[in-house]
Write an enzyme that holds these catalytic residues in place. Structure first.
Site, PDB file in Angstrom:
ATOM      1  N   ALA A   1       4.720   1.463   2.093  1.00 11.32           N
ATOM      2  CA  ALA A   1       6.204   0.954   0.824  1.00 11.32           C
ATOM      3  C   ALA A   1       6.055   2.398  -0.397  1.00 11.32           C
ATOM      4  O   ALA A   1       5.385   3.434  -0.224  1.00 11.32           O
ATOM      5  CB  ALA A   1       5.593  -0.171  -0.004  1.00 11.32           C
TER       6      ALA A   1
ATOM      7  N   SER B   1       0.862  -1.603  -0.021  1.00 12.62           N
ATOM      8  CA  SER B   1      -0.006  -0.250   0.083  1.00 12.62           C
ATOM      9  C   SER B   1       1.048   1.273   0.209  1.00 12.62           C
ATOM     10  O   SER B   1       1.743   1.310   0.644  1.00 12.62           O
ATOM     11  CB  SER B   1      -1.206  -0.004   1.521  1.00 12.62           C
ATOM     12  OG  SER B   1      -0.312   0.629   2.280  1.00 12.62           O
ATOM     13  N   LYS B   2       0.199   2.345  -1.055  1.00 12.78           N
ATOM     14  CA  LYS B   2       0.653   3.694  -0.641  1.00 12.78           C
ATOM     15  C   LYS B   2       1.843   4.289   0.933  1.00 12.78           C
ATOM     16  O   LYS B   2       2.596   5.345   0.840  1.00 12.78           O
ATOM     17  CB  LYS B   2       0.731   4.556  -1.452  1.00 12.78           C
ATOM     18  CG  LYS B   2      -0.127   4.201  -3.029  1.00 12.78           C
ATOM     19  CD  LYS B   2      -1.078   5.287  -3.449  1.00 12.78           C
ATOM     20  CE  LYS B   2      -1.234   5.208  -4.616  1.00 12.78           C
ATOM     21  NZ  LYS B   2      -2.354   4.431  -5.254  1.00 12.78           N
ATOM     22  N   ARG B   3       0.733   3.642   1.779  1.00 15.69           N
ATOM     23  CA  ARG B   3       1.252   4.055   3.130  1.00 15.69           C
ATOM     24  C   ARG B   3       1.982   3.817   3.588  1.00 15.69           C
ATOM     25  O   ARG B   3       3.109   4.196   4.306  1.00 15.69           O
ATOM     26  CB  ARG B   3       0.099   4.097   3.930  1.00 15.69           C
ATOM     27  CG  ARG B   3      -0.776   5.690   4.534  1.00 15.69           C
ATOM     28  CD  ARG B   3      -1.547   5.117   5.000  1.00 15.69           C
ATOM     29  NE  ARG B   3      -3.131   3.833   4.675  1.00 15.69           N
ATOM     30  CZ  ARG B   3      -2.973   2.701   5.479  1.00 15.69           C
ATOM     31  NH1 ARG B   3      -2.472   2.092   6.752  1.00 15.69           N
ATOM     32  NH2 ARG B   3      -4.151   1.710   4.416  1.00 15.69           N
TER      33      ARG B   3
END
Ligand code: GLU
Length: 471
Positions: free
Chosen positions: A252, A248-250
């Site tokens: 990695a 997920s963007k959060r």
């Protein structure tokens, strides 16, 4: 070759320009591109920008830059969905006329109440069908007055397809229910626009992420209702992080170009992305040409593919090491200060030495400063272990030996250092010499650095070291 497709293959990559181009996007594009190229087919790019609010020109630019960086070239002029409203309108009207779609006037509150009721009965929520049977007159009258959407009348039964990766997949239409295909006659939603575009572009193989698997029965039902054929599907495994959670963007770094800016090579990224689901027999180093010979969707796993920064960085170091120094110099251009670039010969030598140790292109600038600028270090760093006197003596002796002759070869330097090592032990000979030249706790060997710096600069740095220990 696995599925040896009979017709010319046409794959497409259909990103939405609603955010930074992610590594997941890149993996999907790579697999769709490889499948097309491997089979002598066509690879299409389609910009899915129906969400006007979230779609941004800079994200579209990122899509193009990212594909270009990875060398994933596309054929034909890309379709842009925002320019195709008239096309979608034609098909939406057709479905409405044939009563395969209908206007729905249900309010948010009504839908929410249905959902709550279904959940309380232990049922999976779906559209309850309130507007399914409105008469044409009532529908037309209300459409003129009330906000509405357009729903597809989902036929009964089950929908099955053979996924090239997942095998036989079946969904019950009843669980899906009548889903929304458009906000109005000119504003289709994702599932509808995809079906029209895949048909009009004559796409034969849809290669995309597993997160779209549950859209596939909806798309197949629409294809049937519109009299279209169904392409072959291949749903790629999810990307997972080290904790085996969906990448997920959060959690990695997921923007592809951020890796580029950190100094990852396109070839290394290509190879790394290739292994996110595909497994070659034997060596994991598979370059572009090799991949084009060997890629095969039947060797793609179903289970999630784990992203590993360590592996990417190992891969990058491998590709850096394998590069010709001249090519590496070109890649390094934007990572190296101007002043260093002016010292062309020294830069080439430094790159030749450091390429064995660099993990990223950015590493070079943080590791190699001492080649170009006088190192700054505390005097006692020159002393090897418990041997400060021997270290001092060796710096003077090495300086004297080098000053005495113009011979400045690896053999001469080795012999000189070895002679000192015999007297005082290896550490007290090699350590101060290397530190005098690099000022670093760890660096390439002193002889390598000396040869790159040349005789005069080596002497100068030894003189500075002598001053430091005498002060
Ligand atoms: N636009 C969709 C996405 O970015 C892809 C649609 C598809 O491949 O069918 O996830």
């Amino acid at each position: 070759m696995d599925s040896a497709p009979k017709t010319p293959v046409r794959t497409r990559f259909a990103p939405s320009p609603t955010g930074p181009f992610s590594v997941g996007n890149a993996r999907t594009a790579l697999f769709a591109w490889l499948y097309a190229r491997r089979n002598g087919g066509t690879f299409l790019l389609r910009i899915e920008d129906t969400d006007m609010e979230r779609s941004k020109p800079e994200y579209e630019e990122q899509i193009r830059d990212s594909l270009a960086w990875l060398g994933l070239n596309w054929d034909e002029t890309p379709l842009r969905q925002s320019e195709r409203r008239a096309v979608y309108e034609k098909y939406i009207k057709k479905l409405l006329e044939e009563k395969k779609a209908y206007f729905c006037f249900c309010s948010e509150e009504e839908l929410e109440a249905d959902r709550t009721a279904q959940l309380s009965q232990g049922l999976a929520p779906k559209y309850g069908g309130r507007c399914r049977s409105l008469t044409d007159e009532e529908s037309a009258r209300r459409a003129a007055l009330e906000p509405h959407v357009i729903r597809f009348r989902m036929p009964q039964g089950s929908i099955s397809f053979t996924d090239l990766i997942r095998g036989e997949v079946t969904f019950e239409a009843d669980i899906i229910g009548d889903f929304i295909i458009a906000k109005d006659e000119r504003t289709p939603l994702y599932n509808f626009a995809v079906v029209i575009d895949d048909e009009e572009s004559a796409v034969t193989h849809v290669v995309r992420g597993e997160d779209h698997l549950s859209n596939t029965p909806r798309q197949i039902a629409l294809q049937k209702a519109l009299g279209f054929g169904t392409p072959v599907y291949a749903h790629l495994p999810l990307l997972l992080d080290a904790e085996r959670q969906k990448l997920s963007k959060r959690r990695a770094q997921t923007s592809l170009l951020a890796y580029r800016h950190e100094g990852y090579l396109a070839d290394a990224m290509f190879n790394f992305l290739l292994l996110l689901g595909w497994h070659p027999e034997g060596d994991e180093i598979v370059g572009r040409d090799e991949a084009l010979k060997r890629f095969d969707l039947s060797r793609v796993q179903k289970a999630g593919a784990v992203w590993s920064d360590e592996k990417l960085s190992w891969m990058n170091a491998h590709y850096i090491r394998a590069m010709e120094t001249s090519a590496l110099l070109t890649e390094l251009a934007s990572f190296v200060p101007k002043a260093w670039q002016e010292k062309k010969e020294l830069l080439a030598k430094a790159v030749g030495i450091e390429k064995e140790r660099m993990k990223t292109l950015a590493d070079f600038a943080s590791r190699a400063g001492f080649f170009f600028e006088l190192p700054d270090y505390p005097p006692d760093m020159l002393f090897w272990d418990e041997k400060p006197d021997e270290s001092k003596e060796n710096i003077r002796a090495l300086h004297a030996a080098l000053e005495e002759t113009l011979t400045f070869t690896p053999e001469f330097l080795t012999a000189t250092l070895e002679a000192r090592a015999k007297e005082t032990g290896k550490g007290a000979a090699y350590w101060p010499f290397r530190v005098a030249l690099s000022g670093e706790q760890s660096s390439p060997g002193g002889i390598e650095i000396a040869l790159a710096l040349g005789r005069e600069e080596t002497l100068r740095r030894l003189e500075i070291a002598i001053e430091k220990v005498e002060a």
